[in-house]
Design an enzyme around this catalytic site. Structure first.
Site, PDB file in Angstrom:
ATOM      1  N   HIS A 197       0.941  -1.278  -0.034  1.00  0.00           N
ATOM      2  CA  HIS A 197       0.047   0.043   0.013  1.00  0.00           C
ATOM      3  C   HIS A 197       0.902   1.265  -0.101  1.00  0.00           C
ATOM      4  O   HIS A 197       1.828   1.472   0.926  1.00  0.00           O
ATOM      5  CB  HIS A 197      -1.113  -0.053   1.193  1.00  0.00           C
ATOM      6  CG  HIS A 197      -1.967  -0.891   1.249  1.00  0.00           C
ATOM      7  ND1 HIS A 197      -2.351  -1.723   2.268  1.00  0.00           N
ATOM      8  CD2 HIS A 197      -2.748  -1.406  -0.007  1.00  0.00           C
ATOM      9  CE1 HIS A 197      -3.488  -2.516   1.861  1.00  0.00           C
ATOM     10  NE2 HIS A 197      -3.513  -2.300   0.401  1.00  0.00           N
ATOM     11  N   ALA A 198       0.642   2.033  -1.077  1.00  0.00           N
ATOM     12  CA  ALA A 198       1.951   2.949  -1.250  1.00  0.00           C
ATOM     13  C   ALA A 198       1.878   4.062  -0.365  1.00  0.00           C
ATOM     14  O   ALA A 198       3.068   4.427   0.141  1.00  0.00           O
ATOM     15  CB  ALA A 198       1.528   3.624  -2.692  1.00  0.00           C
ATOM     16  N   ARG A 199       0.901   4.545   0.589  1.00  0.00           N
ATOM     17  CA  ARG A 199       0.946   5.653   1.389  1.00  0.00           C
ATOM     18  C   ARG A 199       1.425   5.229   2.723  1.00  0.00           C
ATOM     19  O   ARG A 199       1.770   6.009   3.686  1.00  0.00           O
ATOM     20  CB  ARG A 199      -0.434   6.061   1.675  1.00  0.00           C
ATOM     21  CG  ARG A 199      -1.620   5.375   2.187  1.00  0.00           C
ATOM     22  CD  ARG A 199      -2.833   5.771   2.180  1.00  0.00           C
ATOM     23  NE  ARG A 199      -3.819   5.068   2.413  1.00  0.00           N
ATOM     24  CZ  ARG A 199      -5.091   5.224   2.287  1.00  0.00           C
ATOM     25  NH1 ARG A 199      -5.569   6.612   2.207  1.00  0.00           N
ATOM     26  NH2 ARG A 199      -6.183   4.692   2.802  1.00  0.00           N
ATOM     27  N   GLU A 200       1.691   3.882   2.934  1.00  0.00           N
ATOM     28  CA  GLU A 200       2.189   3.425   4.154  1.00  0.00           C
ATOM     29  C   GLU A 200       3.827   3.613   4.385  1.00  0.00           C
ATOM     30  O   GLU A 200       4.374   2.529   4.379  1.00  0.00           O
ATOM     31  CB  GLU A 200       1.747   2.211   4.522  1.00  0.00           C
ATOM     32  CG  GLU A 200       0.279   2.008   4.357  1.00  0.00           C
ATOM     33  CD  GLU A 200      -0.468   0.743   4.238  1.00  0.00           C
ATOM     34  OE1 GLU A 200       0.286  -0.285   4.370  1.00  0.00           O
ATOM     35  OE2 GLU A 200      -1.848   0.670   4.233  1.00  0.00           O
ATOM     36  N   ARG A 209      -3.157   4.794  -2.162  1.00  0.00           N
ATOM     37  CA  ARG A 209      -2.869   3.249  -1.588  1.00  0.00           C
ATOM     38  C   ARG A 209      -2.865   2.355  -2.657  1.00  0.00           C
ATOM     39  O   ARG A 209      -1.867   1.393  -2.634  1.00  0.00           O
ATOM     40  CB  ARG A 209      -4.158   3.150  -0.558  1.00  0.00           C
ATOM     41  CG  ARG A 209      -4.723   1.657  -0.298  1.00  0.00           C
ATOM     42  CD  ARG A 209      -5.957   1.644   0.212  1.00  0.00           C
ATOM     43  NE  ARG A 209      -6.314   0.357   0.554  1.00  0.00           N
ATOM     44  CZ  ARG A 209      -6.130  -0.463   1.559  1.00  0.00           C
ATOM     45  NH1 ARG A 209      -5.765   0.255   2.732  1.00  0.00           N
ATOM     46  NH2 ARG A 209      -6.717  -1.698   1.624  1.00  0.00           N
ATOM     47  N   ASN A 247      -3.490  -5.582  -2.193  1.00  0.00           N
ATOM     48  CA  ASN A 247      -3.656  -6.566  -1.114  1.00  0.00           C
ATOM     49  C   ASN A 247      -5.030  -7.124  -1.288  1.00  0.00           C
ATOM     50  O   ASN A 247      -5.757  -7.486  -0.070  1.00  0.00           O
ATOM     51  CB  ASN A 247      -3.317  -6.005   0.081  1.00  0.00           C
ATOM     52  CG  ASN A 247      -3.037  -6.950   1.239  1.00  0.00           C
ATOM     53  OD1 ASN A 247      -2.196  -8.057   0.782  1.00  0.00           O
ATOM     54  ND2 ASN A 247      -3.286  -6.974   2.407  1.00  0.00           N
ATOM     55  N   HIS A 256       2.676  -3.233   6.879  1.00  0.00           N
ATOM     56  CA  HIS A 256       1.659  -2.180   6.589  1.00  0.00           C
ATOM     57  C   HIS A 256       1.604  -1.197   7.708  1.00  0.00           C
ATOM     58  O   HIS A 256       2.448  -1.371   8.711  1.00  0.00           O
ATOM     59  CB  HIS A 256       0.122  -2.980   6.384  1.00  0.00           C
ATOM     60  CG  HIS A 256      -0.107  -3.601   5.446  1.00  0.00           C
ATOM     61  ND1 HIS A 256      -0.905  -3.446   4.287  1.00  0.00           N
ATOM     62  CD2 HIS A 256       0.522  -4.926   5.065  1.00  0.00           C
ATOM     63  CE1 HIS A 256      -0.777  -4.308   3.351  1.00  0.00           C
ATOM     64  NE2 HIS A 256      -0.064  -5.437   3.792  1.00  0.00           N
ATOM     65  N   SER A 257       0.823  -0.198   7.537  1.00  0.00           N
ATOM     66  CA  SER A 257       0.763   0.523   8.658  1.00  0.00           C
ATOM     67  C   SER A 257      -0.799   1.118   8.574  1.00  0.00           C
ATOM     68  O   SER A 257      -1.343   1.086   7.149  1.00  0.00           O
ATOM     69  CB  SER A 257       1.684   1.847   8.557  1.00  0.00           C
ATOM     70  OG  SER A 257       1.492   3.006   7.682  1.00  0.00           O
ATOM     71  N   GLU A 284       0.701  -4.106  11.043  1.00  0.00           N
ATOM     72  CA  GLU A 284       0.266  -2.877  10.946  1.00  0.00           C
ATOM     73  C   GLU A 284       1.424  -2.081  11.781  1.00  0.00           C
ATOM     74  O   GLU A 284       1.029  -2.219  13.124  1.00  0.00           O
ATOM     75  CB  GLU A 284      -1.258  -2.668  11.045  1.00  0.00           C
ATOM     76  CG  GLU A 284      -2.167  -3.384  10.433  1.00  0.00           C
ATOM     77  CD  GLU A 284      -2.360  -2.766   9.050  1.00  0.00           C
ATOM     78  OE1 GLU A 284      -1.935  -1.568   8.701  1.00  0.00           O
ATOM     79  OE2 GLU A 284      -3.085  -3.350   8.374  1.00  0.00           O
TER      80      GLU A 284
HETATM   81 ZN   LIG Z   1      -1.877  -1.502   4.103  1.00  0.00          ZN
END
Ligand SMILES: [Zn+2]
Length: 424
Positions: free
Chosen positions: A179-182, A242, A259, A311-312, A385
């Protein structure tokens, strides 16, 4: 003339930033099934411009939504009228974005002057790829770079292979940034790559003994196109992207949630069939080249014993399943390993993680990578996460990178040792 144009562009940018200034992230606490239905309705309305930072609805967990400035009044009014409690989690998203960009520019300048690499800074794709080359060059006895294919926009996808020899030894997979923004996940993976290399070189336990039996594969940027997109501008629309960047059946909406695209109960609960949704699953399982490249690589290797993905945010350590609330056959062992790993993580800074199955502690999610890996016989499959629990969300300040990475390393190290000690 050139200077004039540059000044003009800057003014235009400032003006543009002013226009979007003032987005907030609201934390909403559903207290009843009615509240949940209302929130679901809001999420389905993809034209609303609401950006759900958390997915899945329950009275047990809050929902975080970034609300565009232009809709703030209406959304707050709507929630109040429906008696749905909320708090303002981030007062001004744009302020955090500007701070982050200024910090990145400052750090990049210091790096240029010192010709060093700052692990306490966020970096763009090019810098991360250069870092990988430098790391490989200085640890060529241990690390090699594997190109596993290209992205939709034709960027190479690289995996760092840590190996002391042997053919297709049992292996551990770790990826970040699907997920790009994480961004904290990429930055953590960068730190981890250096840490594994250094621990091996300095003969610090348990890395040398793990690497005497197993290989480690680390993919720092699993979604390169999305990651490049998040660096394009301080505009929320770009930085908080994302998904991937592929074209969809809707010309107005790009990208697939990588994902939700894995061949694991694809199309089940917790994934959308709307190309404009944040959790759009794509037209078919593994339709996305990025997912296909990783899946093909893992299958052709054939000897992965552990699959971990970073992830976050939320501070969770999770195991399968995501698509169903049914217990995985190895649930007891996975829960125990995850609990011990989170204890190890906690021992560093006292950061508290929750442990459980994806379905139970975060959200139903079909087509997720951890379920895919588990269903293909990779028993020790976990999803992290990382920090935080919401104060900054995806915009975690860079001064938390090293402490986040270090505590995550404690958990990963525990799991890797466990996997090594429990061959199957
Ligand atoms: Zn994620």
């Amino acid at each position: 003339m050139r200077l004039y144009l540059a000044v003009f562009a800057l003014l235009a940018a400032v003006h543009c930033e002013e226009l979007i200034n003032g987005d907030q992230v609201l934390r909403i606490n559903a207290e009843s099934e009615d509240h949940i239905q209302i929130l679901k309705m809001l999420e389905r309305d993809v034209d609303s411009g609401l950006d759900f930072w958390t997915h899945g609805f329950s009275t047990e967990r809050p929902v975080d939504i970034r609300v565009p400035h232009s809709s703030l009044h209406a959304v707050k009014d709507f929630l109040k009228k429906n008696n749905i409690p909320f708090t303002v989690m981030i007062n001004n998203v744009q302020e955090l974005l500007v701070r982050e960009r200024e910090e990145m520019a400052r750090n990049a300048e210091v790096e240029r002057q010192t010709k060093g690499f700052d692990f306490a800074a966020y970096h763009d794709l090019e810098t991360i790829y250069n870092f990988m080359d430098t790391l490989v060059a200085s640890h060529s006895n241990l690390i090699s770079k594997v190109n596993i294919g290209s992205t939709y926009e034709n960027r190479p996808m690289y995996v760092l292979k840590f190996s002391t020899g042997g053919e297709k030894r049992p292996a551990i997979w770790i990826d970040a940034g699907i997920h790009a923004r994480e961004w904290i996940s990429h930055a953590t993976a960068v730190w981890l790559a250096d840490r594994i290399a250094t621990d091996f070189k300095e003969n610090r336990a348990p890395v040398p003994s793990i690497l005497s039996k197993m290989d480690i594969y680390l993919m720092i940027v699993a979604n390169p196109d999305g990651y490049v997109f998040t660096h394009r501008s301080p505009n929320e629309f770009y930085r908080l992207w994302r998904k991937s960047r592929s074209a969809t059946s809707n010309p107005k909406c790009q990208g697939v949630d990588l994902n939700r695209n894995w061949d694991a109960e694809f199309g089940g609960p917790g994934a959308s069939d709307d190309p404009c949704a944040e959790d759009y699953r794509g037209p078919s399982a593994q339709s996305e080249i990025e997912v296909k490249n990783i899946a093909d690589f893992i299958m052709s290797h054939g000897n992965f014993k552990s699959f971990m993905t970073l992830h976050s945010y939320k501070q969770l350590l999770m195991y399968p399943y995501g698509y169903s609330g049914t217990d995985a056959p190895d649930r007891t062992e996975l829960h125990d390993v995850a609990s011990q790993a989170s204890k190890a993580l906690n021992s560093w800074h006292g950061t508290v993680y929750k442990v459980g199955s994806i379905f139970h502690i975060i959200e139903p999610a079909s087509g997720a990578s951890v379920d895919w890996a588990y269903q293909r016989g990779i028993k020790y499959s976990f999803a992290f996460e990382l920090r935080d629990t919401g104060e900054y969300g995806f915009l975690l300040p860079a001064n938390q990178i090293v402490s986040t990475a270090r505590e995550t390393w404690y958990a990963l190290r525990y799991i890797m040792q466990y996997v090594c000690d429990h061959p199957y």
